[in-house]
Scaffold this active site. Structure first.
Site, PDB file in Angstrom:
ATOM      1  N   ASN A 208       0.926  -1.053  -0.068  1.00 59.78           N
ATOM      2  CA  ASN A 208       0.087   0.129  -0.095  1.00 59.78           C
ATOM      3  C   ASN A 208       0.776   1.095  -0.147  1.00 59.78           C
ATOM      4  OD1 ASN A 208       0.667   1.000   3.042  1.00 59.78           O
ATOM      5  ND2 ASN A 208      -0.330  -1.126   3.129  1.00 59.78           N
ATOM      6  N   ASP A 278      -4.612  -6.500   5.029  1.00 61.94           N
ATOM      7  CA  ASP A 278      -5.582  -7.367   5.674  1.00 61.94           C
ATOM      8  C   ASP A 278      -5.446  -9.001   5.317  1.00 61.94           C
ATOM      9  OD1 ASP A 278      -6.752  -5.660   7.461  1.00 61.94           O
ATOM     10  OD2 ASP A 278      -7.567  -4.638   5.910  1.00 61.94           O
ATOM     11  N   LYS A 288       8.179 -17.297 -10.588  1.00 61.63           N
ATOM     12  CA  LYS A 288       7.472 -16.373 -10.992  1.00 61.63           C
ATOM     13  C   LYS A 288       6.324 -16.686 -11.978  1.00 61.63           C
ATOM     14  CE  LYS A 288       8.184 -12.448 -14.422  1.00 61.63           C
ATOM     15  NZ  LYS A 288       8.782 -11.849 -15.499  1.00 61.63           N
ATOM     16  N   LYS A 338     -13.733   0.465  14.966  1.00 61.45           N
ATOM     17  CA  LYS A 338     -12.457  -0.378  15.252  1.00 61.45           C
ATOM     18  C   LYS A 338     -11.928  -0.250  16.880  1.00 61.45           C
ATOM     19  CE  LYS A 338     -11.027   0.028  10.638  1.00 61.45           C
ATOM     20  NZ  LYS A 338     -10.316   0.696   9.506  1.00 61.45           N
TER      21      LYS A 338
HETATM   22  O1  PMT Z   1       2.834   6.017   6.419  1.00 61.21           O
HETATM   23  P1  PMT Z   1       2.403   7.488   6.027  1.00 61.21           P
HETATM   24  O2  PMT Z   1       2.532   7.686   4.497  1.00 61.21           O
HETATM   25  O3  PMT Z   1       2.858   8.611   6.898  1.00 61.21           O
HETATM   26  O4  PMT Z   1       0.744   7.313   6.253  1.00 61.21           O
HETATM   27  C1  PMT Z   1       0.100   7.414   7.381  1.00 61.21           C
HETATM   28  C2  PMT Z   1      -1.189   6.383   7.274  1.00 61.21           C
HETATM   29  C3  PMT Z   1      -2.200   6.919   6.612  1.00 61.21           C
HETATM   30  C4  PMT Z   1      -0.567   4.964   7.062  1.00 61.21           C
HETATM   31  C5  PMT Z   1      -1.707   6.317   9.187  1.00 61.21           C
HETATM   32  O5  PMT Z   1      -1.992   7.637   9.431  1.00 61.21           O
HETATM   33  C6  PMT Z   1      -2.616   5.249   9.187  1.00 61.21           C
HETATM   34  O6  PMT Z   1      -3.832   5.597   9.058  1.00 61.21           O
HETATM   35  N1  PMT Z   1      -2.144   4.062   9.666  1.00 61.21           N
HETATM   36  C7  PMT Z   1      -3.025   2.864   9.713  1.00 61.21           C
HETATM   37  C8  PMT Z   1      -3.602   2.440   8.335  1.00 61.21           C
HETATM   38  C9  PMT Z   1      -4.560   1.065   8.520  1.00 61.21           C
HETATM   39  O7  PMT Z   1      -3.944   0.084   8.094  1.00 61.21           O
HETATM   40  O8  PMT Z   1      -5.519   1.437   8.684  1.00 61.21           O
HETATM   41  P2  PMT Z   1      -6.867   0.481   9.092  1.00 61.21           P
HETATM   42  O9  PMT Z   1      -8.022   1.170   9.217  1.00 61.21           O
HETATM   43  O10 PMT Z   1      -6.785  -0.585   7.748  1.00 61.21           O
HETATM   44  O11 PMT Z   1      -6.269  -0.478  10.319  1.00 61.21           O
HETATM   45  C10 PMT Z   1      -6.616  -0.259  11.675  1.00 61.21           C
HETATM   46  C11 PMT Z   1      -5.660  -0.408  12.585  1.00 61.21           C
HETATM   47  O12 PMT Z   1      -5.304  -1.906  12.618  1.00 61.21           O
HETATM   48  C12 PMT Z   1      -4.417   0.200  12.263  1.00 61.21           C
HETATM   49  O13 PMT Z   1      -3.712   0.763  13.459  1.00 61.21           O
HETATM   50  C13 PMT Z   1      -3.430  -1.007  11.671  1.00 61.21           C
HETATM   51  O14 PMT Z   1      -2.228  -0.994  11.896  1.00 61.21           O
HETATM   52  C14 PMT Z   1      -4.079  -2.002  12.567  1.00 61.21           C
HETATM   53  N2  PMT Z   1      -4.139  -3.450  11.440  1.00 61.21           N
HETATM   54  C15 PMT Z   1      -5.013  -3.399  10.390  1.00 61.21           C
HETATM   55  C16 PMT Z   1      -4.840  -4.870   9.939  1.00 61.21           C
HETATM   56  C17 PMT Z   1      -4.222  -5.726  10.559  1.00 61.21           C
HETATM   57  N3  PMT Z   1      -4.121  -7.207   9.713  1.00 61.21           N
HETATM   58  N4  PMT Z   1      -3.439  -5.639  11.665  1.00 61.21           N
HETATM   59  C18 PMT Z   1      -3.509  -4.476  12.388  1.00 61.21           C
HETATM   60  O15 PMT Z   1      -2.904  -4.390  13.245  1.00 61.21           O
END
Ligand code: PMT
Length: 409
Positions: A208, A278, A288, A338
């Site tokens: 991503n 995810d 490949k 969340k």
């Molecule tokens: O890195 P930058 O370019 O500075 O950008 C910052 C950012 C946009 C990445 C940051 O501000 C941000 O939003 N980070 C979380 C991104 C994310 O994965 O969000 P989510 O809504 O999909 O996940 C929710 C939370 O669960 C997050 O804290 C994530 O780390 C966590 N997660 C998600 C999926 C997973 N399998 N395991 C997790 O721990």
């Protein structure tokens, strides 16, 4: 941190004096008011006009000159200064100040100074290693003066070794560090940052747009505020934060999960800014995948990755757990979901569909939601500033919890 601060930059006679121009620019860009003082020897290398132009203030270079229309003399400047940095600091200036010599404006001002003074030495390796210079440095350190270690590499005198001026970023970082209150001194903070990568085959991956900037800013500011910091990061193209931060690099979500589980027990606070994939590919393709010319589409079968935050929510005990929510619609609603589902203390919601914030940018705009449903909207700020606000919210959550525990007993 440097905004509206009065910074005195003392320039002495070393070849690295030319680099000080960039430093003055960096300070002014951060909103500081810079006063430059040059020794006579410094003017053999660089001119006052350069620094007057860059700082917008008269440059002091004549022993006890008072400027027409300016009250600034050595005592007045000493009174005005919030911090002094001597850069480059030669063996000569170190020796003079260590031995109480005050024979020009800079050395005289230093005698009258009560605010922090940072020396940034740069000199030939043999001079740096000489017993006399080292003894003078020890003496100054014993008297509360601060020093940066020179870097190693090719030197202007044609040799190679220790004695290079640290980078402008390192000097600015150290100055900001000096100004910052150490209010997280007893905390051990685990931060995750950056993207994870899931391999489709040995040459392709699903990832991503996370640059790591948000998480790195949190790690840097937490360190600056006195915390012990561990940063677990996916692959990024940005420089690791300076200073004493434990950095652990991972690639996939499973690797990030394992590193987090290995380290979370020691932490008092966990902040998960990483953008974790995810899903990962179900099949492990060791070769490949070949393009098949007769088909127009292909299907990849994906399976769920571990949800690290959710797992932490189950095992966190009394640690403060902060998640991020990267949303494109119904931001608050999804974030609250969340927060509850993953048993968080705080969630930082950002709208990643908005221009100029979120993924990759230097700024962010967030809403910080606590578990009582309280929402604080933080307008567009640099990621460093956002990191400060998040850490303030963490402190507030810890305070609230402590009060609740005290009320209970
Ligand atoms: O890195 P930058 O370019 O500075 O950008 C910052 C950012 C946009 C990445 C940051 O501000 C941000 O939003 N980070 C979380 C991104 C994310 O994965 O969000 P989510 O809504 O999909 O996940 C929710 C939370 O669960 C997050 O804290 C994530 O780390 C966590 N997660 C998600 C999926 C997973 N399998 N395991 C997790 O721990």
């Amino acid at each position: 941190m440097l905004k509206n601060k009065e910074i005195v930059v003392g320039i002495t006679g070393g070849i690295a004096a030319y680099k000080t121009a960039e430093l003055v620019r960096a300070f002014t860009r951060k909103g500081a008011n810079v006063h430059v003082v040059m020794t006579k020897n410094a003017m053999e290398f660089v001119t006052p006009l350069t620094f007057q132009t860059l700082s917008g203030n008269p440059v002091i270079h004549n022993s006890f000159e008072l400027f027409t229309g300016s009250k600034i003399g050595h005592i007045a400047l000493a009174d005005v200064a919030d911090q002094v940095v001597i850069v480059p600091a030669t063996a000569n200036i170190i020796g003079k100040i260590a031995n109480g010599i005050a024979d020009d404006f800079l050395t005289t001002m230093i005698m009258a100074i009560t605010v922090p003074v940072l020396f940034v030495p740069s000199m030939n390796t043999k001079m740096w290693e000489s017993t006399i210079v080292q003894r003078n440095i020890e003496k100054l350190k014993d008297n509360g003066y601060q020093f940066m270690e020179p870097g190693s590499g090719d030197l202007a005198c044609g040799t190679s070794g220790k004695g290079r001026l640290p980078t402008i970023e390192e000097i600015v970082e150290r100055m900001e560090d000096i100004f910052t209150e150490k209010d997280l001194m007893n905390e051990r903070i685990l931060v995750t940052a950056g993207p994870t990568m899931e391999f489709v085959d040995p040459v392709r991956c699903i990832t991503n747009r996370s640059s790591g900037k948000m998480g790195y800013a949190i790690a840097k500011i937490a360190k600056r505020r006195g915390a012990e910091v561990t940063l677990i990061t996916g692959k990024t193209y940005i420089e690791s934060p300076h200073g004493d931060i434990q950095v652990i690099e991972v690639t996939t979500a499973v690797e990030m999960r394992d590193a987090v589980i290995d380290h979370y027990r020691r932490s008092t606070i966990i902040i998960k800014a990483a953008a974790v994939a995810d899903f990962k590919c179900k099949a492990e393709n060791c070769q490949k995948i070949k393009k098949q010319c007769n088909v127009d589409s292909m299907t990849l079968e994906l399976e769920k990755n571990p949800d690290i935050l959710e797992e932490l929510g189950r095992i966190k005990e009394n640690r403060i757990l902060v998640g991020f929510a990267a949303e494109t619609d119904n931001v608050l609603e999804h974030a609250v979901d969340k927060l509850k589902r993953k048993n968080l203390d705080l969630i930082v919601a950002n709208n990643v569909a908005q221009e100029g914030i979120g993924f990759g940018s230097d700024n962010n705009e967030v809403s910080i939601i606590d578990k009582t449903g309280g929402v604080r909207h933080v307008p567009r700020l640099s990621k460093d500033e956002i990191a400060h606000v998040i850490l303030d919210a963490v402190k507030k959550a810890m305070k609230k919890r402590k009060k609740k525990e005290e009320d209970w007993y």
